[in-house]
Design a protein around this motif. Structure first.
Motif, PDB file in Angstrom:
ATOM      1  N   ASN A 130      32.525 -64.539  33.673  1.00 33.96           N
ATOM      2  CA  ASN A 130      33.597 -63.853  32.540  1.00 33.96           C
ATOM      3  C   ASN A 130      33.419 -62.467  32.342  1.00 33.96           C
ATOM      4  O   ASN A 130      33.311 -62.116  31.126  1.00 33.96           O
ATOM      5  CB  ASN A 130      33.793 -64.865  31.407  1.00 33.96           C
ATOM      6  CG  ASN A 130      34.184 -66.408  31.866  1.00 33.96           C
ATOM      7  OD1 ASN A 130      33.463 -67.084  31.354  1.00 33.96           O
ATOM      8  ND2 ASN A 130      35.228 -66.358  32.451  1.00 33.96           N
TER       9      ASN A 130
ATOM     10  N   LYS B  48      41.473 -53.508  26.722  1.00 35.20           N
ATOM     11  CA  LYS B  48      40.564 -54.551  27.188  1.00 35.20           C
ATOM     12  C   LYS B  48      40.630 -54.576  28.732  1.00 35.20           C
ATOM     13  O   LYS B  48      41.597 -54.446  29.297  1.00 35.20           O
ATOM     14  CB  LYS B  48      40.893 -55.838  26.716  1.00 35.20           C
ATOM     15  CG  LYS B  48      40.938 -55.801  25.097  1.00 35.20           C
ATOM     16  CD  LYS B  48      41.315 -57.263  24.555  1.00 35.20           C
ATOM     17  CE  LYS B  48      41.391 -57.106  23.085  1.00 35.20           C
ATOM     18  NZ  LYS B  48      42.087 -58.453  22.608  1.00 35.20           N
TER      19      LYS B  48
ATOM     20  N   GLY C  15      34.790 -60.791  21.443  1.00 38.66           N
ATOM     21  CA  GLY C  15      36.072 -61.362  21.167  1.00 38.66           C
ATOM     22  C   GLY C  15      36.868 -61.685  22.568  1.00 38.66           C
ATOM     23  O   GLY C  15      37.463 -62.912  22.732  1.00 38.66           O
ATOM     24  N   TYR C  16      36.994 -60.841  23.412  1.00 36.43           N
ATOM     25  CA  TYR C  16      37.616 -60.784  24.634  1.00 36.43           C
ATOM     26  C   TYR C  16      37.132 -61.773  25.436  1.00 36.43           C
ATOM     27  O   TYR C  16      37.558 -62.535  26.404  1.00 36.43           O
ATOM     28  CB  TYR C  16      38.005 -59.543  25.350  1.00 36.43           C
ATOM     29  CG  TYR C  16      39.210 -59.525  26.582  1.00 36.43           C
ATOM     30  CD1 TYR C  16      40.138 -60.281  26.571  1.00 36.43           C
ATOM     31  CD2 TYR C  16      38.592 -58.653  27.608  1.00 36.43           C
ATOM     32  CE1 TYR C  16      41.010 -60.497  27.862  1.00 36.43           C
ATOM     33  CE2 TYR C  16      39.435 -58.639  28.679  1.00 36.43           C
ATOM     34  CZ  TYR C  16      40.654 -59.383  28.708  1.00 36.43           C
ATOM     35  OH  TYR C  16      41.195 -59.636  29.864  1.00 36.43           O
TER      36      TYR C  16
ATOM     37  N   ARG D  93      35.098 -64.133  24.784  1.00 37.23           N
ATOM     38  CA  ARG D  93      35.011 -65.533  24.316  1.00 37.23           C
ATOM     39  C   ARG D  93      36.349 -66.073  24.571  1.00 37.23           C
ATOM     40  O   ARG D  93      36.431 -67.383  24.943  1.00 37.23           O
ATOM     41  CB  ARG D  93      34.479 -65.713  22.844  1.00 37.23           C
ATOM     42  CG  ARG D  93      33.129 -65.496  22.528  1.00 37.23           C
ATOM     43  CD  ARG D  93      33.246 -65.593  20.875  1.00 37.23           C
ATOM     44  NE  ARG D  93      31.593 -64.952  20.735  1.00 37.23           N
ATOM     45  CZ  ARG D  93      31.083 -64.707  19.602  1.00 37.23           C
ATOM     46  NH1 ARG D  93      31.997 -64.720  18.419  1.00 37.23           N
ATOM     47  NH2 ARG D  93      29.662 -64.790  19.157  1.00 37.23           N
ATOM     48  N   GLN D  94      37.355 -65.483  24.773  1.00 40.35           N
ATOM     49  CA  GLN D  94      38.857 -65.822  24.900  1.00 40.35           C
ATOM     50  C   GLN D  94      38.710 -66.241  26.457  1.00 40.35           C
ATOM     51  O   GLN D  94      39.504 -67.309  26.631  1.00 40.35           O
ATOM     52  CB  GLN D  94      39.681 -64.815  24.529  1.00 40.35           C
ATOM     53  CG  GLN D  94      41.112 -65.011  25.094  1.00 40.35           C
ATOM     54  CD  GLN D  94      42.009 -63.622  24.897  1.00 40.35           C
ATOM     55  OE1 GLN D  94      41.810 -62.902  24.354  1.00 40.35           O
ATOM     56  NE2 GLN D  94      43.202 -63.806  25.476  1.00 40.35           N
TER      57      GLN D  94
ATOM     58  N   SER E 193      36.607 -69.414  26.905  1.00 41.32           N
ATOM     59  CA  SER E 193      37.305 -70.543  26.458  1.00 41.32           C
ATOM     60  C   SER E 193      38.295 -71.024  27.516  1.00 41.32           C
ATOM     61  O   SER E 193      38.347 -72.256  27.834  1.00 41.32           O
ATOM     62  CB  SER E 193      37.804 -70.127  25.169  1.00 41.32           C
ATOM     63  OG  SER E 193      38.542 -71.421  24.521  1.00 41.32           O
ATOM     64  N   LYS E 194      39.091 -70.051  27.848  1.00 42.00           N
ATOM     65  CA  LYS E 194      40.188 -70.409  28.758  1.00 42.00           C
ATOM     66  C   LYS E 194      39.618 -70.915  29.976  1.00 42.00           C
ATOM     67  O   LYS E 194      40.342 -72.039  30.580  1.00 42.00           O
ATOM     68  CB  LYS E 194      40.806 -69.117  29.358  1.00 42.00           C
ATOM     69  CG  LYS E 194      42.035 -69.116  30.113  1.00 42.00           C
ATOM     70  CD  LYS E 194      42.858 -68.031  30.376  1.00 42.00           C
ATOM     71  CE  LYS E 194      44.336 -68.262  31.225  1.00 42.00           C
ATOM     72  NZ  LYS E 194      44.774 -67.138  31.309  1.00 42.00           N
TER      73      LYS E 194
END
Length: 609
Positions: A408, A428, A543-544, A546-547, A550-551
C-alpha cells in the motif's frame, strides 16, 4: 499583446445582446479567467473596457482575454443560479474565492430499527431517514450523535450483527443500548425512542421532558420500576443537555444562520453561526480571496450564493450587511427549501447582539490571520535570503512517502503559502510501481506525476519543492527536474532530514547542488516552520496509507474463492453474520444460503480451513 487583449474585448462588446445572462472571459490558452452575470450583458461587459476604473488585478485579466462566451437567460434569477454553478464547476482564478467547498454533515435518525443513527453527507433531499443539521463540522455532529445514541439508547451495530445476534452485547449491560436485536425492548417501544429523538432534535426538548415525566409517573404507579428508572435517567440526561446548550439569545432562533462580515485593507473574513432548534450548533470562519475592490454587500452576496448552492438554507438568514440582489437570493433559496426564506439585517433586539457578536468574531479572526501571515512572511523572507532566492516565496510544495514493507505505498504533497497551509490544494498519490519498500522509487513516481502534469497544464511552478529525507531523496528530486527540463532558477529544490536522535528543532536542510546543510539556526522560528510543513506532509501520507491499508484489510477471504462474487458474498455474510460463523458452519448449512450450490458450499467449507 496586452493592447491586443483590450482591443479584442472592445470589438467583442459591439456584438453582445442587451438581455440578461452569464459571460465567460477566456484566454488564448482556453482558460476560463472570469465568470459573471448581468441584467444587460452588453452594458456589463463594456464596463471592462474602461480600464482606468478597474483594479490592477482585473485590469491584468482584461489584457489576457482572447474571447468572451455568453449564455443568455430568461431572467436575472436564472443568470444568478447559472453563474454560481459555473463558478463552482470551473473555479476561475479571477473570481472571488470563498474556500468553502466543504460538504456539511447531517445527523440521520431512522424511523424504525432497520438502520442506525449516523453521520450523513450528501444531498439532503435524497435521504431516506430524517435528517437534522447541517452541522458546521464533523466534530460537532459526532458530539451530538453520541448524545442522542446514549440518551435514547439506540443501536449502533451493523445489520448483519443485528440480524444474527442471540444475546445482548456489552452496550446493553452499560445501559447504552436498549437491545432491540434480541427484543429486550419491543419494536413498538424502540420506535417510540426514535420518535423521542426526533422530537429532541426538532427543538421540542422541554415538551418532550414533560411527556417523559408523565410516562415515568405512570410506570411508577403501575409498579413497573425498571421502566420508570429508564425514563428517569433519560429525563436527567435531557435536562443536562438542555442546560449546557441553552443560550440567552437562542430561543427565537429555531432555524437560522447568522452571518458577520469584516472587511479591512483589501482582506475579509466571514463568520457563520448556525442555530437549529434554538441550539447553537457551532460556527465557521471563511476567508474570501481575490476580492479586489468588492463592496461588503457584493461579498455577502457571493458568500450566501455559493454557500447555499448545494445546501438547503435555513428559514432565516441574518446578516451584518445586506447582500446585493437580496430579493433574487430569497427567491432561489425559497424555491430550494420549499418554504419562505427571509434574509434580513436586524436593527433592534437580541438578534442585533448576536449578529454583532458574529461580526466581532470575524474582525478578531481577520486580525489573528493577519498576525500569523505577517510572522510566516517574515520567516519566508529569511529563508529566501539563506537560499539567495531573488523572488518572493509564494508557494512551497512538500513531499513524503509511506508504506508498510512495500505494501500500500503512497505519497503526499502538501502546500504552504504566506497565508499558511492550504489543505484544499494537497495531493495524494497511490503509488503504482511494484510493491517494494523503495522510498526513492516511490518518491520519483510522485514527483514525476506531479511536475509532468504541471508542464502539461502550463500552471505556475512553486517557489520551493521540498522532500522529506536526506541527500538521496534530494538527488531523486533533482534528477526528475533535470529529466523534465525544468529550470531550477525560479524553483529551489531542498530536502529536510531529521536531526540527530531524530530530535525536532535539529533538522538539517539540504539545497540541491550544495554539500553542506543550510545555515539555519537550531530551534529557530524558521526551522520550526519548515518542521511543521514536513510534519503535515508526514501526517497526510500516513493517513492516506492507513486508509488504503484498512481498505485492503477489509477484503474477505471469500474474495479468494472461485465462484463467489459480490452478491453471493453478501448473501453469506448476511445469513451467518460474519466469517467466523461461516467457518463453524457445516457444508449442509452453507448450501442452505440462496445461490450457494452443494459443490460451491464444499469449496467454501474447505477454503476456510
Amino acid at each position: 499583446l496586452m493592447t491586443t487583449g483590450l482591443d479584442k474585448l472592445k470589438d467583442l462588446v459591439k456584438h453582445l445582446p442587451t438581455s440578461a445572462g452569464v459571460y465567460k472571459m477566456i484566454s488564448s490558452d482556453n482558460e476560463i479567467l472570469y465568470i459573471g452575470k448581468a441584467r444587460n450583458l452588453k452594458n456589463r461587459v463594456t464596463n471592462y473596457t474602461q480600464v482606468n476604473g478597474l483594479s490592477h488585478r482585473i485590469r491584468r485579466m482584461v489584457f489576457l482575454i482572447e474571447s468572451v462566451e455568453i449564455v443568455e437567460t430568461p431572467n436575472d434569477t436564472e443568470a444568478l443560479i447559472l453563474e454560481a454553478n459555473l463558478i463552482k464547476q470551473h473555479k476561475p482564478r479571477f473570481n472571488v474565492k470563498l474556500k468553502d467547498d466543504s460538504s456539511y454533515p447531517y445527523i440521520a435518525v431512522p424511523v424504525d430499527d432497520s438502520t442506525i443513527p449516523r453521520i450523513y453527507r450528501g444531498d439532503a433531499k435524497k435521504a431516506k431517514d430524517k435528517l437534522f443539521g447541517p452541522f458546521p463540522n464533523t466534530k460537532a455532529a459526532n458530539k451530538t450523535l453520541e448524545l442522542i445514541i446514549k440518551t435514547f439508547q439506540l443501536r449502533t451495530c451493523s445489520n448483519s450483527e443485528y440480524n444474527n445476534r442471540k444475546k445482548p452485547c456489552l452496550r446493553y449491560d452499560l445501559k447504552l443500548c436498549s437491545a432491540p436485536c434480541v427484543r429486550m425492548i419491543s419494536l413498538l417501544d424502540y420506535k417510540q425512542s426514535l420518535k423521542q429523538a426526533h422530537q429532541f432534535m426538532q427543538g421540542q426538548g422541554l415538551k418532550l421532558i414533560k411527556e417523559l415525566e408523565k410516562t415515568m409517573m405512570q410506570f411508577a404507579i403501575d409498579e413497573k420500576y425498571e421502566q420508570a428508572a429508564i425514563y428517569r435517567d433519560r429525563i436527567k440526561d435531557l435536562n443536562s443537555i438542555m442546560q449546557n446548550t441553552s443560550s440567552a439569545f437562542a430561543a427565537d432562533l429555531v432555524d437560522a444562520d447568522i452571518w458577520g462580515l469584516h472587511l479591512e485593507g483589501g482582506k475579509a473574513c466571514l463568520q457563520l453561526f448556525m442555530y437549529r432548534n434554538g441550539i447553537h450548533m457551532g460556527n465557521q470562519k471563511i476567508f474570501p480571496s481575490d476580492i479586489d475592490e468588492q463592496s461588503a454587500e457584493e461579498l455577502m452576496h457571493y458568500a450566501l450564493l455559493l454557500h447555499y448552492q448545494n445546501k438547503v438554507s435555513p428559514k432565516h438568514i441574518y446578516c451584518s450587511v445586506l447582500p446585493t440582489d437580496l430579493e433574487m437570493l430569497e427567491e432561489i433559496f425559497t424555491s430550494s427549501k420549499g418554504q419562505n426564506v427571509k434574509i434580513s439585517s436586524p436593527q433592534r433586539g437580541d438578534k442585533v447582539k448576536i449578529v454583532s457578536q458574529a461580526k466581532l468574531n470575524a474582525e478578531n479572526e481577520l486580525k489573528r490571520k493577519a498576525s500569523k501571515t505577517a510572522s510566516i512572511k517574515k520567516q519566508l523572507e529569511i529563508l529566501g535570503d539563506i537560499l539567495d532566492y531573488q523572488y518572493p516565496i509564494e508557494r512551497i510544495e512538500m513531499f513524503d512517502v509511506s508504506n508498510t514493507q512495500g505494501r500500500n505505498p503512497v505519497a503526499s504533497m502538501v502546500v504552504a503559502t504566506p497565508d499558511g497551509m492550504q489543505p484544499q490544494q494537497y495531493r495524494k498519490f497511490a503509488i503504482k510501481v511494484k510493491d517494494t519498500p523503495d522510498d526513492y522509487l516511490m518518491m520519483r513516481e510522485a514527483l514525476m506525476r506531479r511536475y509532468s502534469r504541471i508542464l502539461k497544464e502550463k500552471t505556475a511552478m512553486p517557489s520551493i519543492v521540498m522532500v522529506d529525507g536526506g541527500k538521496g531523496h534530494l538527488r531523486v528530486l533533482t534528477e526528475v527536474f533535470d529529466e523534465l527540463g525544468i529550470s531550477k532558477v525560479k524553483t529551489r529544490l531542498c530536502a529536510i532530514a531529521k536531526g540527530e536522535f531524530r530530535d525536532k528543532g535539529l533538522e538539517k536542510i539540504y539545497l540541491s547542488g550544495d554539500v553542506d546543510p543550510l545555515p539555519i539556526e537550531f530551534n529557530s522560528p524558521l526551522i520550526f516552520l519548515l518542521q511543521n510543513i514536513r510534519d503535515e506532509s508526514h501526517r497526510t501520507a500516513i493517513g492516506y496509507h492507513r486508509q488504503l491499508r484498512s481498505k485492503s484489510m477489509t477484503k474477505s477471504v471469500l474474495d479468494e474463492i472461485e465462484g463467489i462474487g459480490p452478491s453471493k458474498k453478501k448473501a453469506l455474510l448476511s445469513h451467518f453474520g460474519g466469517i467466523s460463523l461461516i467457518k463453524d458452519a457445516s457444508i449442509d448449512d452453507i448450501s442452505k444460503v440462496d445461490g450457494i450450490s452443494k459443490k460451491l458450499a464444499e469449496s467454501i467449507y474447505y477454503a476456510l480451513r
